[in-house]
Scaffold this active site. Structure first.
Site, PDB file in Angstrom:
ATOM      1  CD  GLU A 112      -3.005  -1.126   0.470  1.00 42.21           C
ATOM      2  OE1 GLU A 112      -3.152  -0.127  -0.260  1.00 42.21           O
ATOM      3  OE2 GLU A 112      -3.792  -2.082   0.480  1.00 42.21           O
ATOM      4  CB  CYS A 117      -1.830   7.150   1.285  1.00 49.54           C
ATOM      5  SG  CYS A 117      -3.235   6.342   2.058  1.00 49.54           S
TER       6      CYS A 117
HETATM    7  P1  NAD Z   1       8.281   5.016   4.355  1.00 47.43           P
HETATM    8  O1  NAD Z   1       8.279   4.260   3.082  1.00 47.43           O
HETATM    9  O2  NAD Z   1       9.392   5.949   4.626  1.00 47.43           O
HETATM   10  O3  NAD Z   1       8.264   4.016   5.594  1.00 47.43           O
HETATM   11  C1  NAD Z   1       7.258   3.035   5.753  1.00 47.43           C
HETATM   12  C2  NAD Z   1       7.782   1.922   6.641  1.00 47.43           C
HETATM   13  O4  NAD Z   1       8.812   1.202   5.961  1.00 47.43           O
HETATM   14  C3  NAD Z   1       8.401   2.385   7.962  1.00 47.43           C
HETATM   15  O5  NAD Z   1       8.013   1.496   8.980  1.00 47.43           O
HETATM   16  C4  NAD Z   1       9.888   2.276   7.679  1.00 47.43           C
HETATM   17  O6  NAD Z   1      10.662   2.104   8.855  1.00 47.43           O
HETATM   18  C5  NAD Z   1       9.937   1.040   6.812  1.00 47.43           C
HETATM   19  N1  NAD Z   1      11.128   0.892   5.957  1.00 47.43           N
HETATM   20  C6  NAD Z   1      11.961   1.859   5.497  1.00 47.43           C
HETATM   21  N2  NAD Z   1      12.892   1.311   4.682  1.00 47.43           N
HETATM   22  C7  NAD Z   1      12.654  -0.021   4.630  1.00 47.43           C
HETATM   23  C8  NAD Z   1      13.242  -1.116   3.937  1.00 47.43           C
HETATM   24  N3  NAD Z   1      14.292  -0.951   3.141  1.00 47.43           N
HETATM   25  N4  NAD Z   1      12.711  -2.351   4.100  1.00 47.43           N
HETATM   26  C9  NAD Z   1      11.629  -2.537   4.889  1.00 47.43           C
HETATM   27  N5  NAD Z   1      11.026  -1.535   5.569  1.00 47.43           N
HETATM   28  C10 NAD Z   1      11.522  -0.294   5.437  1.00 47.43           C
HETATM   29  O7  NAD Z   1       6.869   5.745   4.407  1.00 47.43           O
HETATM   30  P2  NAD Z   1       6.348   6.797   5.490  1.00 47.43           P
HETATM   31  O8  NAD Z   1       7.121   8.068   5.297  1.00 47.43           O
HETATM   32  O9  NAD Z   1       6.318   6.161   6.839  1.00 47.43           O
HETATM   33  O10 NAD Z   1       4.832   7.015   5.043  1.00 47.43           O
HETATM   34  C11 NAD Z   1       4.456   7.975   4.108  1.00 47.43           C
HETATM   35  C12 NAD Z   1       4.211   7.350   2.766  1.00 47.43           C
HETATM   36  O11 NAD Z   1       3.323   6.248   2.914  1.00 47.43           O
HETATM   37  C13 NAD Z   1       3.530   8.272   1.773  1.00 47.43           C
HETATM   38  O12 NAD Z   1       4.097   8.112   0.505  1.00 47.43           O
HETATM   39  C14 NAD Z   1       2.081   7.799   1.754  1.00 47.43           C
HETATM   40  O13 NAD Z   1       1.377   8.115   0.571  1.00 47.43           O
HETATM   41  C15 NAD Z   1       2.253   6.342   1.976  1.00 47.43           C
HETATM   42  N6  NAD Z   1       1.053   5.756   2.567  1.00 47.43           N
HETATM   43  C16 NAD Z   1       0.319   4.879   1.824  1.00 47.43           C
HETATM   44  C17 NAD Z   1      -0.844   4.336   2.342  1.00 47.43           C
HETATM   45  C18 NAD Z   1      -1.677   3.374   1.553  1.00 47.43           C
HETATM   46  O14 NAD Z   1      -2.489   2.710   2.159  1.00 47.43           O
HETATM   47  N7  NAD Z   1      -1.512   3.261   0.260  1.00 47.43           N
HETATM   48  C19 NAD Z   1      -1.254   4.690   3.638  1.00 47.43           C
HETATM   49  C20 NAD Z   1      -0.472   5.570   4.370  1.00 47.43           C
HETATM   50  C21 NAD Z   1       0.689   6.095   3.828  1.00 47.43           C
END
Ligand code: NAD
Length: 482
Positions: free
Chosen positions: A251, A285
């Site tokens: 997501e 998002c």
């Molecule tokens: P992010 O991608 O920076 O982090 C998300 C998660 O991934 C965190 O827990 C982080 O620690 C982890 N992570 C980071 N690098 C990783 C790796 N290499 N392997 C595994 N895990 C890793 O996102 P964010 O800044 O926390 O959230 C914001 C983003 O999320 C925005 O782009 C938003 O649109 C999106 N979002 C999408 C949805 C949806 O349902 N589609 C919902 C909420 C947020």
């Protein structure tokens, strides 16, 4: 029965949860209260040993749990609901401290947890189709897939973590929750409370540093990753998951269009568009990130939108009438500022705001609207995840649909107008996982939720979300061969 209060849960100390027990660590980290920039409580950084122990405990718990019935597991979810509801007030306060959300919106996130749990309590066990043929019977079954890891973002840290736990356990799996390091608090507490009703090892939580997410994705004894976060990270997760052929639900981010059709009622629609763009300080998002308005009404609509946006009070959670809290963290705050700078550097017109982001005691940014920037501008092409949004003119509906679809993202979209048939036609043509007609984006447990194109793979919630935690097994029995 009234929910029972279990006074053993402290809301000022936080640990990982491994095999039904609280586990600390030598190394600690902490989130920052975005309203004051002051540190929140210490949280342990999970070690490699914690990961191994959690994965072993999860596989052990799974071996038992998968033998339980759907009815039993659903009854446990009902008990979990009671347990979590006993802490609604504390959870709300904690959520406000870690995210800075306005109190009423934080309370809504906590209350939404109950709605999701209710949805699961009413969900029927998914059954595949069976066939009785001349020479054989075929039974297609959905079976649990093992241990899932939930990798979670910081914008709705409680609800989006819970939204992964519920289908995982209801389908018969174990799950390890990894909160975002920016917002570990409500997710750790939710898992701690879950351990009042689920067996040790079934629902665990590990928080930590940048190594933890990759360690979970690489681990050969984890079978599924349910990831919510940015497109960039989601791609890394998908690539890493290939090594062990893990199932993934991704997501990811969006760049959602909002289309205002020429027959829309401006007074009614402008507040909904403003809500779609600025709710949760635009850290959503499915927030509207590109607003398209027909040229015949553009000036009037823009003025109405500016008026609504101007009235949205920015401030701390407990201030009266506050609608927008701070940006959740400094990394995101700095990122949002780059959109202000780019807009200013290119000389695009500010319909609301100036392009300056004054320093405040927290990560606060006032809602900002850009007047008709070009299609290739950064503010149109990229996801700011902060309160700055472009409004653009269009003349032709087919053309605006093309522009709306001209994105690698395809998460959500909104469309506003009066002609029901036209609205459906536009909704059908938009390349998005969700379309809302005559409303700001409003997700809920009944609607399938997922993205197309680079916004994701798979779907959460609805009746199909549960299948993200299942393998399909076809058992074919020949009748005359025994
Ligand atoms: P992010 O991608 O920076 O982090 C998300 C998660 O991934 C965190 O827990 C982080 O620690 C982890 N992570 C980071 N690098 C990783 C790796 N290499 N392997 C595994 N895990 C890793 O996102 P964010 O800044 O926390 O959230 C914001 C983003 O999320 C925005 O782009 C938003 O649109 C999106 N979002 C999408 C949805 C949806 O349902 N589609 C919902 C909420 C947020």
């Amino acid at each position: 029965m009234a929910p029972s209060r279990l006074d053993t849960v402290s809301f000022t100390s936080f640990t990982n949860i491994v095999n039904g027990e609280s586990r600390s660590s030598k190394t600690k980290y902490h989130g920052i209260d975005p309203t004051s920039k002051q540190p929140n409580w210490d949280v342990p950084v999970a070690t490699a040993e914690d990961v191994e122990d959690a994965v072993a405990a999860a596989n052990k718990a799974f071996a038992e749990w998968k033998t339980t019935t759907w009815e039993y597991r659903t009854e446990r979810i009902a008990r979990f609901k009671e347990a979590l509801e006993a802490y609604q007030e504390e959870m709300t306060d904690l959520l406000l401290k870690e995210t800075g959300k306005p109190r009423n919106f934080g309370a809504t996130e906590v209350q939404s947890c109950s709605k999701f749990m209710e949805w699961h309590m009413g969900l029927k066990e998914p059954k595949g189709e069976s066939y009785d043929l001349d020479d054989r019977t075929i039974v297609n079954k959905f079976v649990p897939l093992g241990v899932a890891a939930a990798i979670c973002p910081w914008n709705f840290p409680l609800l989006l973590s819970l939204g992964k736990v519920l289908p995982a356990v209801q389908m018969g799996n174990a799950i390890i929750v990894k909160p975002s390091p920016f917002t570990p608090y409500t997710a750790l507490k939710m898992v701690e409370i879950a351990n009042q009703v689920f067996p040790p090892g079934l629902v665990q939580a590990l928080g930590g540093d940048d190594k933890l997410g990759p360690a979970l994705v690489d681990h050969p004894d984890i079978h599924k990753i349910s990831f919510t976060g940015s497109i960039a990270t989601g791609k890394k997760v998908m690539a890493a998951a290939a090594k062990t052929v893990k199932r993934v639900t991704l997501e990811m981010g969006g760049n959602d269009p909002a289309i205002v059709l020429p027959d829309a009622d401006i007074a009614k629609v402008a507040p909904m568009v403003a809500m779609g763009a600025f709710f949760n300080t635009s850290q959503v998002c499915i927030a509207s990130k590109r607003i398209y308005v027909h040229s015949s009404m553009y000036d009037e609509f823009l003025a109405a939108l500016v008026n609504v946006a101007k009235s949205l009070k920015v401030g701390a959670s407990n201030e009266e009438g506050v609608m927008l809290g701070p940006i959740q963290n400094s990394m995101q705050y700095e990122k949002v500022k780059t959109f202000f700078k780019d807009t200013k550097d290119h000389g695009y017109k500010f319909a609301l705001g100036s392009g300056d982001v004054p320093e405040t005691k927290g990560f606060f940014i006032e809602p900002t609207i850009i007047d008709n920037p070009p299609e290739d501008s950064m503010i149109v092409q990229e996801e700011p995840f902060g309160p700055i949004v472009p409004v653009q003119k269009y003349d032709d509906i087919e053309d605006v649909i093309k522009r709306a679809n001209n994105s690698k993202a395809g998460l959500g979209a909104t469309v506003f107008g009066k002609d029901a048939q036209k609205l459906q036609e536009v909704a059908d043509k938009l390349e998005a996982g969700s379309v809302w007609i005559n409303s700001f984006p409003a997700a809920g447990p009944q609607a399938q939720f997922g993205g197309v194109k680079e916004s994701g793979i798979g779907t959460e919630f609805g009746t199909l979300g549960i299948l993200a935690y299942a393998n399909v097994k076809a058992i074919t029995t020949f009748k005359n061969n025994s």
